[in-house]
Design a protein around this motif. Structure first.
Motif, mmCIF file in Angstrom:
data_model
loop_
_atom_site.group_PDB
_atom_site.id
_atom_site.type_symbol
_atom_site.label_atom_id
_atom_site.label_comp_id
_atom_site.label_asym_id
_atom_site.label_seq_id
_atom_site.Cartn_x
_atom_site.Cartn_y
_atom_site.Cartn_z
ATOM 1 N N GLN A 182 43.697 32.487 39.325
ATOM 2 C CA GLN A 182 43.075 33.350 40.326
ATOM 3 C C GLN A 182 43.832 33.299 41.646
ATOM 4 O O GLN A 182 43.955 34.309 42.337
ATOM 5 N N SER A 183 44.346 32.136 42.015
ATOM 6 C CA SER A 183 45.099 32.024 43.270
ATOM 7 C C SER A 183 46.391 32.821 43.225
ATOM 8 O O SER A 183 46.928 33.205 44.264
ATOM 9 N N ALA A 184 46.899 33.107 42.018
ATOM 10 C CA ALA A 184 48.134 33.890 41.874
ATOM 11 C C ALA A 184 47.870 35.391 41.890
ATOM 12 O O ALA A 184 48.784 36.179 42.090
ATOM 13 N N MET A 185 46.636 35.782 41.672
ATOM 14 C CA MET A 185 46.291 37.190 41.480
ATOM 15 C C MET A 185 46.717 38.110 42.622
ATOM 16 O O MET A 185 47.244 39.208 42.369
ATOM 17 N N PRO A 186 46.553 37.751 43.910
ATOM 18 C CA PRO A 186 46.869 38.701 44.977
ATOM 19 C C PRO A 186 48.321 39.163 45.018
ATOM 20 O O PRO A 186 48.593 40.296 45.431
ATOM 21 N N GLY A 187 49.263 38.328 44.585
ATOM 22 C CA GLY A 187 50.661 38.713 44.666
ATOM 23 C C GLY A 187 51.304 39.040 43.340
ATOM 24 O O GLY A 187 52.515 39.284 43.277
ATOM 25 N N ALA A 188 50.535 39.057 42.260
ATOM 26 C CA ALA A 188 51.105 39.312 40.937
ATOM 27 C C ALA A 188 51.622 40.749 40.840
ATOM 28 O O ALA A 188 51.030 41.678 41.401
ATOM 29 N N LEU A 189 52.737 40.925 40.115
ATOM 30 C CA LEU A 189 53.439 42.210 40.049
ATOM 31 C C LEU A 189 53.158 42.978 38.762
ATOM 32 O O LEU A 189 52.709 42.410 37.764
ATOM 33 N N LEU A 190 53.480 44.265 38.812
ATOM 34 C CA LEU A 190 53.496 45.161 37.652
ATOM 35 C C LEU A 190 52.183 45.146 36.866
ATOM 36 O O LEU A 190 52.175 45.161 35.635
ATOM 37 N N GLY A 191 51.081 45.116 37.580
ATOM 38 C CA GLY A 191 49.788 45.184 36.929
ATOM 39 C C GLY A 191 49.285 43.889 36.348
ATOM 40 O O GLY A 191 48.179 43.854 35.775
ATOM 41 N N THR A 192 50.041 42.808 36.482
ATOM 42 C CA THR A 192 49.577 41.535 35.929
ATOM 43 C C THR A 192 48.361 41.005 36.692
ATOM 44 O O THR A 192 47.613 40.184 36.160
ATOM 45 N N ASP A 193 48.145 41.488 37.939
ATOM 46 C CA ASP A 193 46.933 41.097 38.659
ATOM 47 C C ASP A 193 45.681 41.634 37.963
ATOM 48 O O ASP A 193 44.647 40.963 37.915
ATOM 49 N N HIS A 194 45.794 42.836 37.374
ATOM 50 C CA HIS A 194 44.653 43.390 36.636
ATOM 51 C C HIS A 194 44.403 42.619 35.340
ATOM 52 O O HIS A 194 43.249 42.448 34.921
ATOM 53 N N ILE A 195 45.493 42.153 34.719
ATOM 54 C CA ILE A 195 45.340 41.339 33.510
ATOM 55 C C ILE A 195 44.641 40.026 33.854
ATOM 56 O O ILE A 195 43.728 39.582 33.139
ATOM 57 N N ILE A 196 45.053 39.403 34.962
ATOM 58 C CA ILE A 196 44.417 38.156 35.389
ATOM 59 C C ILE A 196 42.938 38.380 35.660
ATOM 60 O O ILE A 196 42.076 37.607 35.223
ATOM 61 N N PHE A 199 53.422 34.298 39.429
ATOM 62 C CA PHE A 199 53.446 33.242 40.438
ATOM 63 C C PHE A 199 54.679 33.281 41.336
ATOM 64 O O PHE A 199 54.796 32.456 42.240
ATOM 65 N N GLY A 200 55.590 34.225 41.114
ATOM 66 C CA GLY A 200 56.867 34.210 41.818
ATOM 67 C C GLY A 200 56.763 34.322 43.315
ATOM 68 O O GLY A 200 57.668 33.902 44.038
ATOM 69 N N TRP A 201 55.672 34.900 43.832
ATOM 70 C CA TRP A 201 55.528 35.082 45.275
ATOM 71 C C TRP A 201 55.112 33.809 45.996
ATOM 72 O O TRP A 201 55.199 33.727 47.223
ATOM 73 N N GLN A 202 54.647 32.803 45.259
ATOM 74 C CA GLN A 202 54.083 31.627 45.911
ATOM 75 C C GLN A 202 55.156 30.645 46.358
ATOM 76 O O GLN A 202 56.248 30.578 45.796
ATOM 77 N N GLY A 203 54.835 29.867 47.348
ATOM 78 C CA GLY A 203 55.752 28.894 47.932
ATOM 79 C C GLY A 203 55.812 29.097 49.434
ATOM 80 O O GLY A 203 56.367 30.084 49.901
ATOM 81 N N ALA A 204 55.212 28.187 50.197
ATOM 82 C CA ALA A 204 55.075 28.392 51.638
ATOM 83 C C ALA A 204 56.402 28.292 52.385
ATOM 84 O O ALA A 204 56.623 28.997 53.366
ATOM 85 N N THR A 205 57.302 27.421 51.954
ATOM 86 C CA THR A 205 58.581 27.266 52.649
ATOM 87 C C THR A 205 59.721 27.992 51.956
ATOM 88 O O THR A 205 60.706 28.351 52.581
ATOM 89 N N CYS A 206 59.610 28.188 50.665
ATOM 90 C CA CYS A 206 60.574 28.983 49.909
ATOM 91 C C CYS A 206 59.837 29.485 48.660
ATOM 92 O O CYS A 206 58.717 29.071 48.410
ATOM 93 N N ILE A 207 60.471 30.394 47.928
ATOM 94 C CA ILE A 207 59.774 30.924 46.759
ATOM 95 C C ILE A 207 59.981 29.967 45.579
ATOM 96 O O ILE A 207 60.780 30.191 44.682
#
Length: 367
Positions: free
Chosen positions: A71-85, A137-145
């Motif tokens: 769920q924490s990954a959902m906001p930045g997930a790409l290509l519709g994978t947020d809807h799958i989550i 999850f590729g968008w996550q990482g506060a200091t780098c991806i």
């Protein structure tokens, strides 16, 4: 007793050119040994943590239950994978089976790569796992991806192993020695790593260039989307992995003076929750019609917060309203005589103030 070369035939029957080619293949196989094992160890580690060393990750009643990470990954997930989550989060049994299968795929793929068993098939699965991880999850990482970097490397390694195989110190090669006839079986050469692919050199070159192009395009395009620095200047990404962001919508002042709105924590780090310290209803001319301080928000009844997901949630906290990454809810704030539909002579705005000083606004309508 004769010695078998990579294709399972006696070494003495080979010409010098053929032996030279076999030596080159052997050198390449030895060169791949480190990346094959470590690629396998990474995926084996991901699966073994959940099945063996940290089984609470697959326990729905535990705080470390994997659904929270999804769920924490959902906001930045790409290509519709947020809807799958979101769909999986709404269907527990599908979610649980998906997490078990994904973890099992990581574990088995890792074991097969480390052992060099069905190396190309395992490498192909690792490519699929890498793509899924980068999209979700590729968008996550506060200091780098962080998540993107690991998955991008694993994607390139998987592509290399799928094309080159890995016959040195592998079960594929041991199987070929025991069953030399497998050298003539196309299926064995396609899914194992003991022999070169059964295609002409020009066809292999086209395949290798196509895989190279796909790997480069996917990695560079996702990197540019997440951080820029390729076709655009560096940026923090469409979804910030460090600064919490609240999206507010559908704010309505009800007939009894209560205020209902929809909130979605769609940016920030999952390492810490976001805390809303105050809420204000203001008229268009800046007059405060109603205010809910931290004490009022921290004492909201459970019935006032309708969370859309059972995992990361909005809830009353010690300092106000607390939200975990990816939380989505419809919230109703109690009204007083100061805020009712009749008091709105012009447009009004709801403002939420968070502990870090940010303010999020949404226009308020009337029921």
């Amino acid at each position: 007793m004769s010695t078998l070369t990579l294709d399972g035939t006696p070494a003495e029957s080979k010409s010098a050119t053929q032996r030279s080619q076999a030596d080159a293949q052997r050198i390449a196989a030895l060169a791949f040994l480190s990346i094959r094992f470590i690629q396998g160890f990474i995926y084996w580690g991901g699966g073994s943590r959940r099945f063996i060393y940290g089984p609470a990750k697959l326990d729905p009643s535990a705080a470390s239950w994997m659904a929270n990470k999804f769920q924490s990954a959902m906001p930045g997930a790409l290509l519709g994978t947020d809807h799958i989550i979101a769909f999986l989060l709404h269907h527990f049994y599908l979610l649980y089976v998906s997490l078990i299968l994904f973890s099992a795929a990581e574990l088995i793929t890792g074991l097969f790569l480390m052992a060099g068993l069905l190396t190309r098939a395992a490498a192909l699965v690792s490519i699929g796992l890498s793509v899924v991880l980068m999209l979700m999850f590729g968008w996550q990482g506060a200091t780098c991806i962080d998540e993107w970097t690991m998955a991008a490397c694993n994607l390139a390694i998987g592509a290399t192993l799928m094309l080159g195989g890995s016959s040195a110190f592998s079960l594929d090669n041991a199987l070929l020695v025991r069953r030399p006839a497998f050298a003539e079986r196309g299926w064995f050469r396609w899914i194992s790593g003991a022999l070169p692919l059964p295609i002409r050199s020009d066809a292999f070159q086209k395949l290798a260039l196509a895989v190279f192009a796909a790997t480069v395009v996917f990695n560079v395009a996702t990197y540019n989307y997440y951080r820029g620095s390729v076709f655009t200047p560096f940026h923090g990404g469409p979804v910030s992995p460090s600064k919490h962001h609240l999206s507010l919508a559908d704010a309505v002042l009800l007939s009894n003076g209560a205020l209902r709105f929809h909130a979605y924590l769609d940016g920030g780090t999952p390492a810490a929750p976001s805390n809303v310290m105050a809420a204000m209803l203001k008229s268009n001319d800046g007059k405060v019609l109603e205010q809910w301080d931290g004490t009022a928000l921290s004492h909201l009844p459970t019935s006032a917060i309708a969370n859309e997901f059972a995992y990361n949630r909005f809830a009353p906290g010690p300092f106000g309203l607390r939200a975990e990454m990816g939380a989505m809810a419809t919230i109703t704030l109690p009204g007083t005589s100061n805020a009712n539909p009749g008091s709105l002579q012009s447009a009004a705005t709801l403002q939420l103030h968070t502990v870090n000083g940010n303010t999020f606004n949404v226009d308020v309508g009337m029921e």
